[in-house]
Design a protein around this motif. Structure first.
Motif, short mmCIF file in Angstrom:
data_model
loop_
_atom_site.label_atom_id
_atom_site.label_comp_id
_atom_site.label_asym_id
_atom_site.label_seq_id
_atom_site.Cartn_x
_atom_site.Cartn_y
_atom_site.Cartn_z
N ALA A 507 43.18 37.63 64.72
CA ALA A 507 42.51 38.93 64.85
C ALA A 507 41.00 38.81 64.97
CB ALA A 507 42.87 39.82 63.65
N VAL A 508 40.45 37.62 64.73
CA VAL A 508 38.99 37.43 64.83
C VAL A 508 38.59 37.44 66.30
CG1 VAL A 508 37.05 35.91 64.33
CG2 VAL A 508 38.92 36.12 62.68
N ASP A 509 37.75 38.36 66.66
CA ASP A 509 37.35 38.55 68.06
C ASP A 509 36.50 37.38 68.55
OD1 ASP A 509 35.39 39.81 70.27
OD2 ASP A 509 37.26 40.96 70.20
N ALA A 510 36.73 36.99 69.80
CA ALA A 510 36.01 35.84 70.37
C ALA A 510 34.51 36.08 70.49
CB ALA A 510 36.59 35.51 71.75
N SER A 511 34.08 37.32 70.39
CA SER A 511 32.65 37.63 70.49
C SER A 511 31.91 37.40 69.17
CB SER A 511 32.45 39.09 70.93
OG SER A 511 32.95 39.98 69.93
N LYS A 512 32.65 37.15 68.09
CA LYS A 512 32.03 37.00 66.77
C LYS A 512 31.70 35.54 66.47
CE LYS A 512 34.06 41.04 64.51
NZ LYS A 512 34.78 41.53 63.31
N PRO A 513 30.61 35.29 65.75
CA PRO A 513 30.26 33.90 65.39
C PRO A 513 31.36 33.21 64.59
CG PRO A 513 28.43 35.40 64.92
CD PRO A 513 29.61 36.26 65.29
N GLU A 514 32.15 33.99 63.85
CA GLU A 514 33.21 33.42 63.01
C GLU A 514 34.39 32.89 63.84
OE1 GLU A 514 30.53 35.91 61.04
OE2 GLU A 514 32.01 36.63 62.50
N TYR A 515 34.38 33.16 65.14
CA TYR A 515 35.49 32.75 66.00
C TYR A 515 35.65 31.23 66.03
CZ TYR A 515 38.32 32.10 70.22
OH TYR A 515 39.28 31.72 71.11
N ILE A 516 34.54 30.48 65.95
CA ILE A 516 34.62 29.01 65.99
C ILE A 516 35.46 28.50 64.83
CG2 ILE A 516 33.27 26.90 65.65
CD1 ILE A 516 31.05 28.15 67.28
N THR A 517 35.19 29.01 63.63
CA THR A 517 35.96 28.57 62.46
C THR A 517 37.39 29.06 62.56
OG1 THR A 517 33.99 28.56 61.07
CG2 THR A 517 36.12 28.70 59.94
N ALA A 518 37.58 30.30 63.00
CA ALA A 518 38.94 30.84 63.13
C ALA A 518 39.77 30.01 64.10
CB ALA A 518 38.88 32.30 63.60
N LYS A 519 39.19 29.64 65.23
CA LYS A 519 39.91 28.84 66.23
C LYS A 519 40.29 27.48 65.65
CE LYS A 519 39.41 27.02 70.92
NZ LYS A 519 38.47 26.82 72.07
N ARG A 520 39.36 26.87 64.91
CA ARG A 520 39.64 25.56 64.31
C ARG A 520 40.77 25.64 63.29
NH1 ARG A 520 37.75 23.34 59.77
NH2 ARG A 520 36.11 24.89 59.51
N LEU A 521 40.76 26.70 62.48
CA LEU A 521 41.81 26.85 61.47
C LEU A 521 43.16 27.20 62.09
CD1 LEU A 521 39.86 28.71 58.63
CD2 LEU A 521 40.44 26.28 58.79
N ILE A 522 43.15 27.93 63.20
CA ILE A 522 44.40 28.21 63.91
C ILE A 522 45.03 26.90 64.39
CG2 ILE A 522 45.36 29.17 66.06
CD1 ILE A 522 43.36 31.52 65.69
N LYS A 523 44.20 26.03 64.96
CA LYS A 523 44.71 24.74 65.41
C LYS A 523 45.24 23.94 64.22
CE LYS A 523 43.59 20.47 67.85
NZ LYS A 523 42.59 19.67 68.55
#
Length: 553
Positions: A507-523
């Motif tokens: 649910a973390v939008d790709a436009s947010k700075p937190e997206y980098i961490t979210a993407k890493r944790l999803i992987k």
């Protein structure tokens, strides 16, 4: 080639489309204190070998940034894995076990090798050869079955098992001069940027000592945190006892239908450890008048305190719980940080004088009225709550400053029993990819924040760096002061937390700075098979995060 106008490190720059981030980074190396490890364009990390095709702003990071540090550590791990393979081949298996004060503890499994200074000297010389040669580190994309075949050829059975559970049809392997390995996360451009590291003997293996994030050319002296190190070694024994060394082992237990048994063994080990700590307190009950419990965010302090109290009651000791939050100074007197914000995590946010006066009076048997902090008004109140200790009664005090002697400076040492609690991750992804304790706690907190506080994942991630900063200042420097250390991590928890955390992260939008961490944790969570938590007992520390705890948490 088309020219792109891009804001690079705050400077408007004309960039030729298709140039690599690494080529562009050469012009901006002076903006960083160490070698550039990775680029960020927009809210996505980019490896330096990748080509630029977009006009979003670009930043470069060295090891002073958390992402850059991770990449440096992976790169040095790759150097070590290749050195072990080149020197000893299939007769030796490198295992990178855990991080200890920013350094990596490793072991080599072999019937023919003894880990000593001679062996470490050979490894270091071989790794230095790779650095001097400035070998390219190249990413290759293979079909899943081809990648598994390469890992078999290099005797990496742990990765063969891990990739067996991978859903994607393709796998990225990194190659260094004909040697392939699989890593969770991006890698450096080449070996030439990885020249600062040392190998030193430690426990039954050795440490890779890494450079300082403040001075990338310097390796700080290694000071062994003996008590924390002992906990890590104990957890390695627990992993062997349960037959789970890595994620593939955990997934296989799920496939075999043995997950419930794993939960029960892990919870039994926790209960046994808590009982042992209660026994330590009981044997000193003639002197100990208070138990101080401290630990970082999402370590499970509240559930641990409740379970410890139950074990103390079973020994005939009646505990009285005190929250340090009730000793906050009135909000108008809260100290401020460098940015002028109220610093509620500072030890000076507590009324130390009143706390010590109350504790001294309680210890000598006086009846003391305890304060209650009103978070709505920001004022401390008194509502007729009294404590008076009888024989075989004890105070249990939970708070982040519990291990800091300044908190209870007027209380004699023999009257205090200090406990440090943390979720010290005991599971690895595979032999060369460890699981970060900080990431495990972040996932715990993300789930709890959403379940009980209505916060989304982006809000939890956004505040995490400040949380960690407070821990580095107020908790970790004092962890060796503890009389006992409790590891609240469970070997099974990420399989359970996965089903709660993944929807929040997506649910973390790709436009947010937190997206980098979210993407890493999803992987990261993608390595785990999901498991229901139906067989987790309601007094488990994990219930503090997913709900259903029998305690008020």
């Amino acid at each position: 080639m088309e020219q792109l106008q891009i804001n690079v490190m705050g400077k408007s720059t004309m960039v030729e489309e298709g140039i690599t981030y690494g080529a562009l980074a050469k012009d901006f190396q002076d903006f960083c204190i160490g070698n550039i490890m990775v680029a960020k364009q927009g809210n996505r990390l980019r490896e330096l070998r990748s080509a630029i095709h977009e006009s979003e702003p670009i930043s470069f990071f060295d090891i002073s940034d958390e992402e850059g540090k991770r990449i440096y550590h992976r790169g040095v791990s790759f150097l070590l894995a290749k050195a072990v393979w080149d020197l000893y081949g299939k007769d030796a298996a490198l295992i990178i076990e855990h991080s200890l004060r920013g350094n990596l503890y490793c072991e080599i499994v072999s019937e023919n090798l003894t880990i000593d200074n001679v062996l470490l000297k050979r490894l270091k010389e071989k790794m230095d050869e790779y650095v001097k040669a400035n070998l390219p580190i190249v990413k290759h994309t293979f079909g899943k079955h081809k990648a598994i075949g390469i890992m078999k050829e290099q005797c990496m059975q742990d990765k063969v098992e891990l990739l067996r559970f991978r859903r994607a049809s393709n796998v990225n392997l990194y190659e260094m001069d004909g040697f392939y390995d699989y890593f969770y996360g991006y890698m450096p451009f080449s070996t030439g940027v990885l020249g600062v590291f040392e190998l030193i003997l430690h426990e039954s293996g050795f440490m890779i000592c890494m450079p300082s994030t403040l001075n990338p050319d310097c390796i700080p002296p290694f000071v062994n945190p003996e008590k924390i190190s002992a906990v890590f070694m104990e957890q390695m024994k627990w992993c062997k006892l349960m037959g789970v060394a890595n994620v593939a082992d955990l997934n296989n237990i799920l496939v075999r239908g043995e997950f419930g048994e794993l939960i029960r063994i892990n919870e039994a080990l926790h209960e046994k450890k808590i009982a042992q700590i209660a026994d330590q307190i009981f044997h000193r009950i003639d002197q100990v008048k208070m138990v101080l419990i401290a630990g970082p965010s999402s370590s499970g302090k509240t559930s641990f305190a409740n379970r410890l109290c139950i074990q103390l009651r079973a020994l005939g000791v009646r505990p009285h719980k005190i929250s340090l939050d009730d000793y906050f100074v009135n909000r108008d007197f809260t100290p401020v940080d460098e940015q002028g914000n109220k610093d509620f995590e500072s030890i000076y946010a507590l009324d130390l004088k009143q706390l010590n006066e109350d504790l001294k009076n309680i210890i000598v048997g006086d009846r003391v009225e305890m304060p209650s902090f009103n978070f709505l008004t920001g004022m401390r109140e008194y509502k007729g709550n009294y404590i008076q200790l009888d024989q075989d009664e004890i105070l249990v005090i939970e708070g982040i400053h519990g291990l800091n002697d300044m908190l209870t400076s007027e209380i004699p040492k023999e009257n205090k029993f200090k406990i440090f609690i943390n979720a010290i991750t005991q599971l690895n992804i595979d032999d060369h990819n460890r699981i970060s304790t900080s990431d495990s706690r972040l996932i715990r907190r993300m789930v709890r924040d959403n379940q009980f506080r209505g916060r989304d994942a982006a809000a939890t991630i956004e505040s995490w760096n400040m949380v960690k900063k407070g821990e580095e200042e107020n908790i970790f420097p004092y962890q060796e002061n503890a009389d006992a250390i409790f590891n609240s991590a469970t070997i099974y928890e990420l399989s359970v937390l996965k089903q709660y955390a993944e929807p929040l992260l997506f649910a973390v939008d790709a436009s947010k700075p937190e997206y980098i961490t979210a993407k890493r944790l999803i992987k990261f969570l993608g390595y785990f098979l999901a498991a229901p938590g139906l067989e987790i007992p309601n007094n488990s520390l994990i219930k503090e995060f997913v709900g259903g705890s029998c305690f008020k948490v």
